[in-house]
Scaffold this motif. Structure first.
Motif, PDB file in Angstrom:
ATOM      1  N   VAL A   1       0.864  -1.179   0.000  1.00  0.00           N
ATOM      2  CA  VAL A   1       0.000   0.000   0.000  1.00  0.00           C
ATOM      3  C   VAL A   1       0.895   1.222   0.000  1.00  0.00           C
ATOM      4  O   VAL A   1       1.827   1.317   0.812  1.00  0.00           O
ATOM      5  CB  VAL A   1      -0.920   0.032   1.240  1.00  0.00           C
ATOM      6  CG1 VAL A   1      -1.878   1.218   1.176  1.00  0.00           C
ATOM      7  CG2 VAL A   1      -1.687  -1.271   1.391  1.00  0.00           C
ATOM      8  N   GLY A   2       0.640   2.164  -0.909  1.00  0.00           N
ATOM      9  CA  GLY A   2       1.483   3.346  -0.905  1.00  0.00           C
ATOM     10  C   GLY A   2       1.205   4.268  -2.071  1.00  0.00           C
ATOM     11  O   GLY A   2       0.140   4.235  -2.689  1.00  0.00           O
TER      12      GLY A   2
ATOM     13  N   TYR B   1      -1.960   6.355  -6.085  1.00  0.00           N
ATOM     14  CA  TYR B   1      -1.900   5.445  -4.942  1.00  0.00           C
ATOM     15  C   TYR B   1      -2.204   4.023  -5.411  1.00  0.00           C
ATOM     16  O   TYR B   1      -2.799   3.816  -6.468  1.00  0.00           O
ATOM     17  CB  TYR B   1      -2.916   5.866  -3.870  1.00  0.00           C
ATOM     18  CG  TYR B   1      -2.672   7.249  -3.310  1.00  0.00           C
ATOM     19  CD1 TYR B   1      -2.053   7.419  -2.076  1.00  0.00           C
ATOM     20  CD2 TYR B   1      -3.057   8.390  -4.022  1.00  0.00           C
ATOM     21  CE1 TYR B   1      -1.830   8.690  -1.557  1.00  0.00           C
ATOM     22  CE2 TYR B   1      -2.824   9.660  -3.513  1.00  0.00           C
ATOM     23  CZ  TYR B   1      -2.211   9.807  -2.284  1.00  0.00           C
ATOM     24  OH  TYR B   1      -1.979  11.067  -1.778  1.00  0.00           O
TER      25      TYR B   1
ATOM     26  N   ALA C   1      -6.604  -0.674   4.154  1.00  0.00           N
ATOM     27  CA  ALA C   1      -5.857   0.001   3.089  1.00  0.00           C
ATOM     28  C   ALA C   1      -6.678   1.127   2.483  1.00  0.00           C
ATOM     29  O   ALA C   1      -6.173   2.229   2.236  1.00  0.00           O
ATOM     30  CB  ALA C   1      -5.469  -1.014   2.007  1.00  0.00           C
TER      31      ALA C   1
ATOM     32  N   ILE D   1      -6.742   4.183   4.894  1.00  0.00           N
ATOM     33  CA  ILE D   1      -5.531   5.002   5.014  1.00  0.00           C
ATOM     34  C   ILE D   1      -5.228   5.740   3.708  1.00  0.00           C
ATOM     35  O   ILE D   1      -4.656   6.835   3.737  1.00  0.00           O
ATOM     36  CB  ILE D   1      -4.319   4.172   5.488  1.00  0.00           C
ATOM     37  CG1 ILE D   1      -3.944   3.086   4.495  1.00  0.00           C
ATOM     38  CG2 ILE D   1      -4.563   3.585   6.863  1.00  0.00           C
ATOM     39  CD1 ILE D   1      -2.656   2.369   4.846  1.00  0.00           C
ATOM     40  N   ILE D   2      -5.620   5.170   2.560  1.00  0.00           N
ATOM     41  CA  ILE D   2      -5.454   5.894   1.298  1.00  0.00           C
ATOM     42  C   ILE D   2      -6.373   7.112   1.287  1.00  0.00           C
ATOM     43  O   ILE D   2      -5.966   8.224   0.906  1.00  0.00           O
ATOM     44  CB  ILE D   2      -5.745   4.970   0.101  1.00  0.00           C
ATOM     45  CG1 ILE D   2      -4.602   3.956  -0.079  1.00  0.00           C
ATOM     46  CG2 ILE D   2      -5.916   5.786  -1.187  1.00  0.00           C
ATOM     47  CD1 ILE D   2      -4.873   2.903  -1.133  1.00  0.00           C
TER      48      ILE D   2
ATOM     49  N   ILE E   1      -0.372   6.152   6.015  1.00  0.00           N
ATOM     50  CA  ILE E   1       0.093   5.425   4.835  1.00  0.00           C
ATOM     51  C   ILE E   1       1.621   5.300   4.817  1.00  0.00           C
ATOM     52  O   ILE E   1       2.171   4.373   4.207  1.00  0.00           O
ATOM     53  CB  ILE E   1      -0.409   6.111   3.545  1.00  0.00           C
ATOM     54  CG1 ILE E   1      -0.301   5.154   2.348  1.00  0.00           C
ATOM     55  CG2 ILE E   1       0.331   7.413   3.279  1.00  0.00           C
ATOM     56  CD1 ILE E   1      -0.965   5.669   1.093  1.00  0.00           C
TER      57      ILE E   1
ATOM     58  N   TYR F   1       3.241   1.983   5.692  1.00  0.00           N
ATOM     59  CA  TYR F   1       3.228   0.989   4.620  1.00  0.00           C
ATOM     60  C   TYR F   1       4.197   1.386   3.511  1.00  0.00           C
ATOM     61  O   TYR F   1       4.887   0.538   2.944  1.00  0.00           O
ATOM     62  CB  TYR F   1       1.821   0.860   4.031  1.00  0.00           C
ATOM     63  CG  TYR F   1       0.807   0.261   4.976  1.00  0.00           C
ATOM     64  CD1 TYR F   1       0.430  -1.068   4.853  1.00  0.00           C
ATOM     65  CD2 TYR F   1       0.220   1.022   5.982  1.00  0.00           C
ATOM     66  CE1 TYR F   1      -0.506  -1.627   5.711  1.00  0.00           C
ATOM     67  CE2 TYR F   1      -0.725   0.473   6.842  1.00  0.00           C
ATOM     68  CZ  TYR F   1      -1.070  -0.846   6.708  1.00  0.00           C
ATOM     69  OH  TYR F   1      -1.993  -1.403   7.562  1.00  0.00           O
ATOM     70  N   ASP F   2       4.222   2.667   3.198  1.00  0.00           N
ATOM     71  CA  ASP F   2       5.025   3.160   2.086  1.00  0.00           C
ATOM     72  C   ASP F   2       6.521   2.930   2.310  1.00  0.00           C
ATOM     73  O   ASP F   2       7.293   2.791   1.359  1.00  0.00           O
ATOM     74  CB  ASP F   2       4.749   4.655   1.894  1.00  0.00           C
ATOM     75  CG  ASP F   2       4.733   5.061   0.428  1.00  0.00           C
ATOM     76  OD1 ASP F   2       4.903   4.180  -0.427  1.00  0.00           O
ATOM     77  OD2 ASP F   2       4.557   6.256   0.145  1.00  0.00           O
TER      78      ASP F   2
END
Length: 436
Positions: free
Chosen positions: A362-363, A370, A386, A389-390, A401, A404-405
């Motif tokens: 996820v990122g 995204y 996911a 958070i996006i 995020i 995860y990124d």
């Protein structure tokens, strides 16, 4: 060889498709459309990203290649299990103690998102709480003891209990297991009704949904010297200020970078005829979802009409079994020999997305692009997290995020046609380790 039962432009011929509560069809994309944010993919990640953003007031267009919930989101075992990813300790040097703790907390939060969404939009998806991990070896019991201690330390609010072998009949009517760990904070759900119910909620909030519209080309804003991305299909295109790509196992052809870090693997399910109340109560006395701990794991649960939905047999070769029943039935009969005369009414399968480190990817691909993918077979709750958070990142609410990124994801070597055989060899090694 791809089994026609698992690959067509319509929903797989599954128990879920036969019991749909939301048989809504959306139009094919034609002509030109302009939007704030375009979401590619009509599974849990895409639908919930669209829903989260619509709740925040954005103009959203969602494009699905086939039908909403066509992929893993509408075909999976329906197990809603707390936690996100596998083996978080491997990322401590990348995201630190705070990042590890944040993701653990999000693993709890993810299940709550699903429960709240079902309640808020009155989604009819047979949600029921109760889950049990099943031990096949003494090592699994030691791991369960450590897990229970950790849950207590984290202040987990739901009942969790370690079961010894002589207590297993309370949960599973089989002598196949040496123990288990129950969790009343996890459960099971009709996944196709969940995702299509969420899509209906998103549409009611103004999300424009297109089905049967495979994306043929993505021109990113920086490539066009523009402020907008252009997403094309066979009969039209969408221009958008921001883009979210949620192709998961079917991301091939959308973006080479994303495609290179996720591999599709086949997963399969059979569903029995409805069981008598007596037999259903014997099979799963507390109506929990369950899963064992082997690499070639079995997972199963009861449907609302008392069918046993029995899944497993993850394959990495890119080929489906000729008969899913013939492949899975021996596993079910081994666990429940008294079901050997029960008829199988449904057989189906599909592709799940797997990453090398088995952690969701996820990122941000670019500043206004995204992505979310690679849930490795544990996506029902992780997809919802996911999406949230996006949406938070796009709406400048939080920077969650970033946890995860920061995690690095290995690109699988070899081209599209060589990655799956390489993964198959790697998984064979783990199967031998599991066996011996």
């Amino acid at each position: 060889m791809l089994n026609p039962r698992t690959h067509s432009k319509e929903h797989a011929d599954s128990y879920y498709a036969a019991t749909r509560a939301y048989a809504i069809e959306y139009p094919e994309l034609e002509g030109q459309h302009d939007t704030d944010i375009c979401v590619i993919g009509g599974g849990f990640s895409g639908v919930n990203t669209a829903l989260e953003l619509a709740e925040r007031g954005f103009k959203i267009t969602l494009i699905e290649a086939y039908r909403i919930g066509w992929g893993a989101s509408g075909r999976n075992g329906g197990q809603l299990i707390r936690g996100i990813g596998h083996g978080l300790e491997q990322f401590r040097n990348q995201i630190g103690d705070e990042g590890i703790n944040n993701i653990h907390q999000m693993g709890f939060e993810a299940v709550e998102i699903v429960k709240e969404r079902v309640k808020k939009y009155d989604i009819q998806c047979d949600l029921k709480m109760g889950y049990c991990d099943l031990a096949n070896k003494p090592r699994h019991m030691r791991e369960f003891e450590e897990e229970l201690e950790w849950l207590d330390k984290m202040g987990y609010p739901y009942e969790s209990r370690l079961l010894q072998k002589d207590e297993m009949q309370q949960v599973v009517g089989s002598d196949f297991y040496i123990g288990g760990l129950t969790d009343m904070g996890s459960g099971h759900v009709h996944p196709l009704n969940l995702v299509t119910g969420e899509a209906a909620a998103a549409a009611n909030l103004g999300v424009t949904i297109f089905e049967q519209s495979p994306v043929t080309d993505i021109e990113y804003a920086h490539e066009r010297n523009s402020d907008q991305h252009k997403i094309s299909t066979k009969k039209g295109y969408v221009t958008a200020n921001q883009l979210v790509i949620c192709g998961n196992a079917y991301v091939a052809g959308l973006d080479k970078e994303l495609e290179g870090t996720v591999l599709p693997a086949g997963s399969y399910v059979i569903a029995t005829e409805p069981l008598s109340e007596e037999i259903a109560n014997k099979v799963l006395p507390q109506d929990m979802a369950v899963c064992d701990q082997r690499v070639d794991l079995d997972y199963y649960r009861l449907s609302a009409d008392r069918r046993l939905l029995f899944g497993g047999l993850c394959t990495y070769s890119g080929r489906d079994p000729k008969s899913i029943i013939d492949a899975l039935r021996p596993n079910m009969d081994r666990v429940f020999p008294y079901l050997k005369d029960v008829k199988i009414d449904f057989q189906w399968g599909g592709m799940i997305g797997i990453g090398a480190n088995r952690f969701p990817q996820v990122g941000r691909l670019h500043p206004s692009v995204y992505y979310a993918q690679a849930y490795s077979g544990h996506g029902v709750n992780a997809t919802h997290m996911a999406a949230k958070i996006i949406a938070e990142a796009i709406n400048d609410e939080t920077n969650r995020i970033n946890d995860y990124d920061k995690i690095k994801h290995m690109r699988f070597p070899g081209g599209r046609h060589f990655r799956s055989p390489m993964l198959a060899v790697g998984m064979l090694y783990h199967r031998f380790k599991d066996l011996f």
